[in-house]
Design an enzyme around this catalytic site. Structure first.
Site, short mmCIF file in Angstrom:
data_model
loop_
_atom_site.label_atom_id
_atom_site.label_comp_id
_atom_site.label_asym_id
_atom_site.label_seq_id
_atom_site.Cartn_x
_atom_site.Cartn_y
_atom_site.Cartn_z
N ASP A 167 0.82 -1.22 0.00
CA ASP A 167 0.00 0.00 0.00
C ASP A 167 0.85 1.26 0.00
O ASP A 167 0.32 2.36 -0.13
CB ASP A 167 -0.94 -0.01 1.21
CG ASP A 167 -2.11 0.94 1.06
OD1 ASP A 167 -2.53 1.19 -0.08
OD2 ASP A 167 -2.61 1.45 2.08
N SER A 210 -6.98 5.06 -0.08
CA SER A 210 -7.19 3.84 -0.86
C SER A 210 -8.67 3.51 -0.91
O SER A 210 -9.36 3.60 0.11
CB SER A 210 -6.42 2.67 -0.22
OG SER A 210 -5.05 2.96 -0.11
N GLN A 218 -4.65 -1.13 -7.62
CA GLN A 218 -5.33 -0.29 -6.62
C GLN A 218 -5.98 0.91 -7.29
O GLN A 218 -5.44 1.48 -8.23
CB GLN A 218 -4.36 0.22 -5.56
CG GLN A 218 -5.06 1.02 -4.44
CD GLN A 218 -4.10 1.70 -3.49
OE1 GLN A 218 -3.71 2.85 -3.69
NE2 GLN A 218 -3.70 0.98 -2.44
#
Length: 287
Positions: A204, A228, A278
């Protein structure tokens, strides 16, 4: 967190019953639960309900609400299916009775089959590069605002080495490509499931930033909200998280205040060990 043991403790959830687990929070300096933490913890929770001969090959998560740092997270695991070769689990993360994240993961027994992969990009070896923190030292005087943000959010348990000049990439608009070597700063002897949980945590970092690279001159650090929205990981092959891994990222699209990025993770020998995708929010704050 200063030690790798701290991260392992963070990922190791307290078992309440066969399907319910509780996790604590990394006190992230940006004031809300770090997405990588929830990714790693949810994968840990799922693994506690899966047969030992099954290894995760994919996980897909959606971030629903920003997490409260002061409230432990409850992970509820739903045993969707236990097949002969594949096992499927759904995990819902909750705070104060409300879902903040949900994830589906699939596990598989080891099998023989076709094997191919794309080539690793031709980049400079990590030993010849400066760390991201060494690179941004020059920003301490030229752009102290960005310097302090990066310094406060940089995880001490990971070492990142950008293949391009980071200070330039953060200041000027450029192509949506971002190559970053990474590894843990300490050696670790760990099972593959734990290695995957740590990689989920690390995945991440830097990926949403990739979608911002064509727009750096327009996106003020204090007037842009990043978060996110969803995150997917496919685990292809075994790896060691304390060895150098190349996180080769690109961003095919940004629109409607959302940036979409992809990542391919290679070991130093060029073996593709994982893929990541993502979508994240990049919202400019008005006023």
């Amino acid at each position: 967190m200063n030690q790798l043991e701290d991260l392992i403790d963070l990922l190791s959830l307290e078992r309440i019953n066969d399907q319910t687990f509780i996790g604590q929070n990394y006190q992230a300096p940006w004031g809300r639960v770090f997405g990588g933490q929830v990714l790693g913890q949810s994968l840990h929770a799922a693994y506690q309900t899966v047969a030992k001969d099954r290894i995760a090959h994919s996980m897909h998560g959606y971030f629903i609400l920003g997490g409260d740092l002061d409230v432990p997270i409850t992970y509820e695991v739903d045993n969707i299916r236990d097949g002969n070769s594949f096992t499927t689990r759904r995990v819902v993360a909750k705070q104060n009775g409300k879902a903040i994240f949900n994830m589906s993961a699939s596990f598989q027994v080891a099998e023989e089959g076709p094997d191919h992969q794309i080539n690793m990009p031709n980049v400079i070896n990590p030993e010849l590069l400066m760390t991201s923190m060494e690179q941004i030292l020059e920003m301490k005087n030229t752009d102290p605002e960005t310097y302090e943000i990066i310094k406060s959010t940089h995880p001490k348990i990971f070492e990142f080495r950008p293949t391009d000049r980071l200070t330039y990439k953060l200041a000027k608009n450029g192509p949506p490509r971002n190559h970053m070597w990474m590894r843990t700063t300490q050696s670790i002897q760990a099972s593959l499931p734990l290695q995957q949980q740590i990689l989920a945590y690390a995945s991440d970092y830097n990926i949403l930033m990739t979608a911002s690279l064509p727009h750096r001159e327009q996106l003020s650090p204090k007037k842009t909200f990043y978060a996110s929205l969803d995150h997917a990981i496919w685990f292809h092959r075994d790896f060691n998280i304390d060895h150098w891994l190349l996180y080769a990222m690109d961003s095919p699209s940004a629109s409607n205040a959302r940036g979409f990025s992809r990542g391919s993770i290679f070991d130093k020998n060029g073996v593709l060990v994982a893929s990541v995708a993502q979508e994240g929010l990049m919202r400019q704050i008005k006023g």
